[in-house]
Design an enzyme around this catalytic site. Sequence first.
Site, PDB file in Angstrom:
ATOM      1  N   LYS A   1      22.256  51.592  37.423  1.00 29.57           N
ATOM      2  CA  LYS A   1      21.038  50.621  37.743  1.00 29.57           C
ATOM      3  C   LYS A   1      21.153  49.497  36.862  1.00 29.57           C
ATOM      4  O   LYS A   1      20.747  48.494  36.944  1.00 29.57           O
ATOM      5  CB  LYS A   1      19.632  51.410  37.462  1.00 29.57           C
ATOM      6  CG  LYS A   1      19.714  52.759  38.284  1.00 29.57           C
ATOM      7  CD  LYS A   1      19.674  52.424  40.000  1.00 29.57           C
ATOM      8  CE  LYS A   1      19.314  53.812  40.684  1.00 29.57           C
ATOM      9  NZ  LYS A   1      19.927  54.769  40.655  1.00 29.57           N
TER      10      LYS A   1
ATOM     11  N   TRP B   1      13.851  64.000  41.189  1.00 34.79           N
ATOM     12  CA  TRP B   1      14.913  63.569  41.999  1.00 34.79           C
ATOM     13  C   TRP B   1      15.622  64.447  43.081  1.00 34.79           C
ATOM     14  O   TRP B   1      16.010  65.674  42.453  1.00 34.79           O
ATOM     15  CB  TRP B   1      16.080  62.733  40.924  1.00 34.79           C
ATOM     16  CG  TRP B   1      17.140  62.152  41.743  1.00 34.79           C
ATOM     17  CD1 TRP B   1      17.230  61.338  42.668  1.00 34.79           C
ATOM     18  CD2 TRP B   1      18.676  62.405  41.584  1.00 34.79           C
ATOM     19  NE1 TRP B   1      18.505  61.033  43.263  1.00 34.79           N
ATOM     20  CE2 TRP B   1      19.149  61.681  42.299  1.00 34.79           C
ATOM     21  CE3 TRP B   1      19.444  63.086  40.648  1.00 34.79           C
ATOM     22  CZ2 TRP B   1      20.800  61.303  42.505  1.00 34.79           C
ATOM     23  CZ3 TRP B   1      20.932  63.273  40.536  1.00 34.79           C
ATOM     24  CH2 TRP B   1      21.437  62.212  41.316  1.00 34.79           C
TER      25      TRP B   1
ATOM     26  N   ASP C   1      18.209  63.154  31.310  1.00 33.11           N
ATOM     27  CA  ASP C   1      18.903  62.456  32.246  1.00 33.11           C
ATOM     28  C   ASP C   1      18.247  60.807  32.203  1.00 33.11           C
ATOM     29  O   ASP C   1      17.136  60.591  32.136  1.00 33.11           O
ATOM     30  CB  ASP C   1      18.450  62.894  34.018  1.00 33.11           C
ATOM     31  CG  ASP C   1      18.906  62.175  34.845  1.00 33.11           C
ATOM     32  OD1 ASP C   1      19.875  61.000  34.680  1.00 33.11           O
ATOM     33  OD2 ASP C   1      18.865  62.433  35.937  1.00 33.11           O
TER      34      ASP C   1
END
Length: 428
Positions: free
Chosen positions: A270, A152, A234
């Site tokens: 999300k 990311w 993460d």
Amino acid sequence: VRCVQETGYQRRVHGDLDFMEKNTWKNVNKAAPDAIFGLNQMFIKDTSPAKISLIIGAYRDDNGKPYVFNVVKKVEEEILKENMNKEYLQMEGEADFRIGAKKLVFGEECKALDRIVTVQALSGTGALRLGGIFLNYALPKDTKIYISNPTWPNHMLVFKSSGIVNQVFYPYYDAPTNSLNFKGMMESIGTAPKGSVILLHGCAHNPTGLDPTKEQWKEIAKVCKEHELVPFIDLAYQGFATGNLDNDAFAVRLFLEEGLQFLVAESFAKNAGLYGERIGALHVVCPDVETADKVFSNIQMDVRGMYSNPPLHGARIVGKILKNPAYFAEWKAELAQVSERIQKMRKLIYDALVAKHTPGTWTHILNQIGMFSYTGMTEAQCVWLMEKHHVYLMKNGRISMAGINTKNVSYLADAIYDAVVKNPKPQH
């Protein structure tokens, strides 16, 4: 007051006062725009009715619209009826949220909860930043952090802003085969100095959509344990990758079982659709309760020094969902449906590309999981898609599967076919 602009200076004249004032900010250069949000601005300004956004990792329904979970709507109605106040939270966050978030990641029956520090954070990004700040003073100053290549894009900036500038990249993606370069990854991690931080994506790797198998996760845990490495997981997509919250927490729970001391950045952007509420958590696994108490007190002070208290509304929503069995069951069912739609879109675009005999192999789209797909398209092909077909995506070929729906998949397949045919990959 009359102001007269002069080169490098601003002259201010007021009555008999006449003095020169330097530009205090003259050494500040313009920052480069964020790649993701910069592309999104281009999409917004595009007036084509055919335009498609495959940029940002935010879920969309089959009509291409933002989706608010039904269970979130119910909980918000309940909060409104309860006429709750808007007082400050404690520095560590809302109590029900913290308890529920910890159990969600480590398991309802986890025996080590009392030695795991959990602090509410500003979504996953805030959890990474908070963890980075902690690591920056808890570990030696020259400590390296190993980050997957690719990753990311914001990871590097987050840790740099936390003071962790010694960043090393380990191989992750094998471009010729569109698969996980596990051998290269293990060779790199295996040579990391003792005490190094290893940043890992807990599930649904962003941007590749390629995750280690359970057996490979065991090998990663073994290397981390043998070399006394510090994993930082993460976990931005728990429940979103496979549709199952427990399956997507496999790596975290494995590392706990193996006795590792590590960090987890958890996000509810999300999996609960709470993007703008900025709700997440940082978890730090400690060897004992005494150490956990020390770590907790320090992270509280880190919060106090940055923003004092975390946001309230999103924490209340998630806290109620995780505490109420009926809400929790409804959330899990709804999350499974969201994940299933993403999987269906993978099959739809794959079938459409194959039906058109699009050059190349596209099975990797089916093999990847989660929000994103690393298509393997070149930068030239991606630019072609944007300029000729109004299809917006990252120039590295990453697409958000949530931007695909039954109404635009045919157009998208035609556009990809055209981009690939008109811009063939160089032959090696």
